[in-house]
Design an enzyme around this catalytic site. Structure first.
Site, PDB file in Angstrom:
ATOM      1  N   TYR A 131       0.824  -1.208   0.000  1.00 36.80           N
ATOM      2  CA  TYR A 131       0.000   0.000   0.000  1.00 36.80           C
ATOM      3  C   TYR A 131       0.856   1.256   0.000  1.00 36.80           C
ATOM      4  O   TYR A 131       1.974   1.254   0.502  1.00 36.80           O
ATOM      5  CB  TYR A 131      -0.902   0.015   1.237  1.00 36.80           C
ATOM      6  CG  TYR A 131      -1.972  -1.030   1.261  1.00 36.80           C
ATOM      7  CD1 TYR A 131      -2.289  -1.794   0.140  1.00 36.80           C
ATOM      8  CD2 TYR A 131      -2.700  -1.271   2.423  1.00 36.80           C
ATOM      9  CE1 TYR A 131      -3.279  -2.759   0.182  1.00 36.80           C
ATOM     10  CE2 TYR A 131      -3.692  -2.234   2.482  1.00 36.80           C
ATOM     11  CZ  TYR A 131      -3.982  -2.978   1.360  1.00 36.80           C
ATOM     12  OH  TYR A 131      -4.966  -3.935   1.415  1.00 36.80           O
ATOM     13  N   SER A 188     -13.344  -4.558   0.310  1.00 36.99           N
ATOM     14  CA  SER A 188     -14.221  -3.977  -0.727  1.00 36.99           C
ATOM     15  C   SER A 188     -15.697  -4.160  -0.401  1.00 36.99           C
ATOM     16  O   SER A 188     -16.491  -4.523  -1.278  1.00 36.99           O
ATOM     17  CB  SER A 188     -13.913  -4.574  -2.107  1.00 36.99           C
ATOM     18  OG  SER A 188     -12.685  -4.099  -2.603  1.00 36.99           O
ATOM     19  N   LEU A 213     -17.890  -2.035  -0.070  1.00 35.27           N
ATOM     20  CA  LEU A 213     -18.676  -1.083  -0.857  1.00 35.27           C
ATOM     21  C   LEU A 213     -18.352  -1.187  -2.350  1.00 35.27           C
ATOM     22  O   LEU A 213     -18.741  -0.321  -3.132  1.00 35.27           O
ATOM     23  CB  LEU A 213     -18.444   0.345  -0.371  1.00 35.27           C
ATOM     24  CG  LEU A 213     -18.989   0.659   1.024  1.00 35.27           C
ATOM     25  CD1 LEU A 213     -18.649   2.095   1.421  1.00 35.27           C
ATOM     26  CD2 LEU A 213     -20.491   0.436   1.079  1.00 35.27           C
ATOM     27  N   PHE A 239     -15.524  -0.874  -4.205  1.00 38.70           N
ATOM     28  CA  PHE A 239     -14.781   0.306  -4.677  1.00 38.70           C
ATOM     29  C   PHE A 239     -15.634   1.576  -4.619  1.00 38.70           C
ATOM     30  O   PHE A 239     -15.432   2.508  -5.406  1.00 38.70           O
ATOM     31  CB  PHE A 239     -14.268   0.116  -6.106  1.00 38.70           C
ATOM     32  CG  PHE A 239     -13.207  -0.940  -6.258  1.00 38.70           C
ATOM     33  CD1 PHE A 239     -12.556  -1.477  -5.163  1.00 38.70           C
ATOM     34  CD2 PHE A 239     -12.864  -1.401  -7.520  1.00 38.70           C
ATOM     35  CE1 PHE A 239     -11.575  -2.442  -5.314  1.00 38.70           C
ATOM     36  CE2 PHE A 239     -11.873  -2.369  -7.682  1.00 38.70           C
ATOM     37  CZ  PHE A 239     -11.231  -2.888  -6.575  1.00 38.70           C
ATOM     38  N   GLY A 240     -16.592   1.608  -3.724  1.00 38.23           N
ATOM     39  CA  GLY A 240     -17.427   2.795  -3.562  1.00 38.23           C
ATOM     40  C   GLY A 240     -18.647   2.836  -4.450  1.00 38.23           C
ATOM     41  O   GLY A 240     -19.491   3.734  -4.318  1.00 38.23           O
ATOM     42  N   THR A 241     -18.802   1.851  -5.345  1.00 40.68           N
ATOM     43  CA  THR A 241     -19.940   1.906  -6.268  1.00 40.68           C
ATOM     44  C   THR A 241     -21.271   1.753  -5.540  1.00 40.68           C
ATOM     45  O   THR A 241     -22.276   2.330  -5.957  1.00 40.68           O
ATOM     46  CB  THR A 241     -19.821   0.826  -7.359  1.00 40.68           C
ATOM     47  OG1 THR A 241     -19.793  -0.469  -6.739  1.00 40.68           O
ATOM     48  CG2 THR A 241     -18.570   1.020  -8.193  1.00 40.68           C
TER      49      THR A 241
END
Length: 346
Positions: free
Chosen positions: A53, A234, A236, A238-240
């Site tokens: 990261y 993940s 969410l 990737f936020g979608t």
């Protein structure tokens, strides 16, 4: 906050884990420090990072996230308040900036990776040390088609576990886990631990969300029967699942706006299902992100749900999801959507 056993260890981790992969790329050190303080105030005691990261991984930012966390521990002096998880990067992902791009789970690379992580994190030990992805070709990162390679050069799991056992005995790590693993891989790690007396994995960190529930096939039963709970990443998608990318929207500074590589949840079928989940949440007066997170956290095979944020508003909403109950009507509607559009984003 809820707390759950980490595998068969004596540790209890918060049901929400603080994810860190944006720190050093989308978040500054001061923003990261504020997120850690806020999460701790909410009862979070579990933080997950990786030598790779932040993401997207690149040489210019490699190790920045662990360095930020280490700086936090050095300044705050509260390492003992946290259950710390990190990961060693695996092979075959075209990252030449990590030990020449030939990272393997052998003695050389495990030793080099762990010692460097300990130094960056300003700690003598890591509570949970994970293999970021398998040291073999298998179906992971959205690739569902397994293709066997008889000539593949790989590090035997026996070799990796033997070295990890020595690290546990030396006190450098307390427990081990795997990530992006398959049922075969998990069963092999467990079998070798049982027959050789090596450390037993306590967790599996794999993707799990409303658009990708593939973990439920095979691995969920493994988690329940073997106490190797899921650390869901993940959640969410990737936020979608917040709804912010629907209808082609690309908000300023958002991940999918900045980085074109994150396409796993953007295919038409996934976007269609996402729109239905978002509308379902809104129809019931819920924040779509909180509904999606609450669904993940409530699963009996989930040990901890890894939440991440790029601003404090997102983090506060994610943390508040721990208090969100899902009615029978919402659960039935989620099941109906899943039946009609199962796992649109593998």
């Amino acid at each position: 906050m809820q707390y759950r056993p980490l595998g068969r260890s004596h540790l209890k981790v918060s049901a929400l884990c603080l994810g860190t992969m944006t720190w050093g790329e989308q978040n500054t050190q001061s923003e990261a420090f504020a997120q850690i303080d806020r999460a701790r105030d909410a009862g979070v005691n579990f933080i997950d990072t990786a030598e790779m990261y932040p993401v997207p991984p690149r040489g210019e930012t490699y190790t920045a996230t662990e360095t930020i966390i280490g700086n936090y521990f050095r300044e705050r002096g509260n390492r003992d308040k946290w259950i710390l998880a990190s990961k060693i990067a695996g092979p075959n992902r075209d990252m030449r900036h990590i030990r020449g791009g030939q990272t393997r789970f052998n003695r050389e690379h495990l030793t080099a990776a762990l010692d460097a992580s300990l130094q960056r994190l300003h700690t003598d030990y890591i509570d949970l040390y994970q293999l970021h992805w398998p040291d073999r070709s298998t179906n992971m990162f959205g690739d569902l088609g397994y293709r066997h390679d008889l000539d593949e050069q790989l590090t035997p799991i026996e070799e990796s576990l033997e070295v990890l056992d020595e690290m546990v005995q030396a006190g450098k790590i307390r427990h081990i886990g795997v990530s992006n693993e398959t049922p075969w891989g998990v069963s092999r790690f467990l079998h070798l631990a049982e027959t050789r007396g090596w450390p037993r994995i306590v967790s599996v960190q794999n993707p799990y969300n409303l658009l990708n529930r593939s973990y439920e096939v095979g691995l969920a039963e493994m988690s329940m029967r073997e106490q190797t709970g899921l650390l869901a990443y993940s959640p969410l998608a990737f936020g979608t699942l917040t709804g912010k990318y629907l209808n082609g929207l690309r908000p300023d500074k958002a991940r999918l706006t900045q980085f074109s590589r994150f396409i796993r949840y953007t295919n038409p079928e996934a976007q269609s299902a996402c729109a239905r989940y978002v509308q379902l949440a809104r129809d019931h007066g819920m924040d779509p992100a909180q509904m999606a997170l609450a669904f993940v956290t409530r699963q009996p095979f989930v040990t901890s749900n890894i939440i991440g944020a790029t601003n404090m508003d997102q983090l506060n909403r994610n943390l508040s999801s721990i208090n969100m109950g899902l009615s029978d009507a919402i659960l039935e509607a989620i099941a109906a959507i899943h039946r009609s559009q199962p796992n649109p984003a593998p």
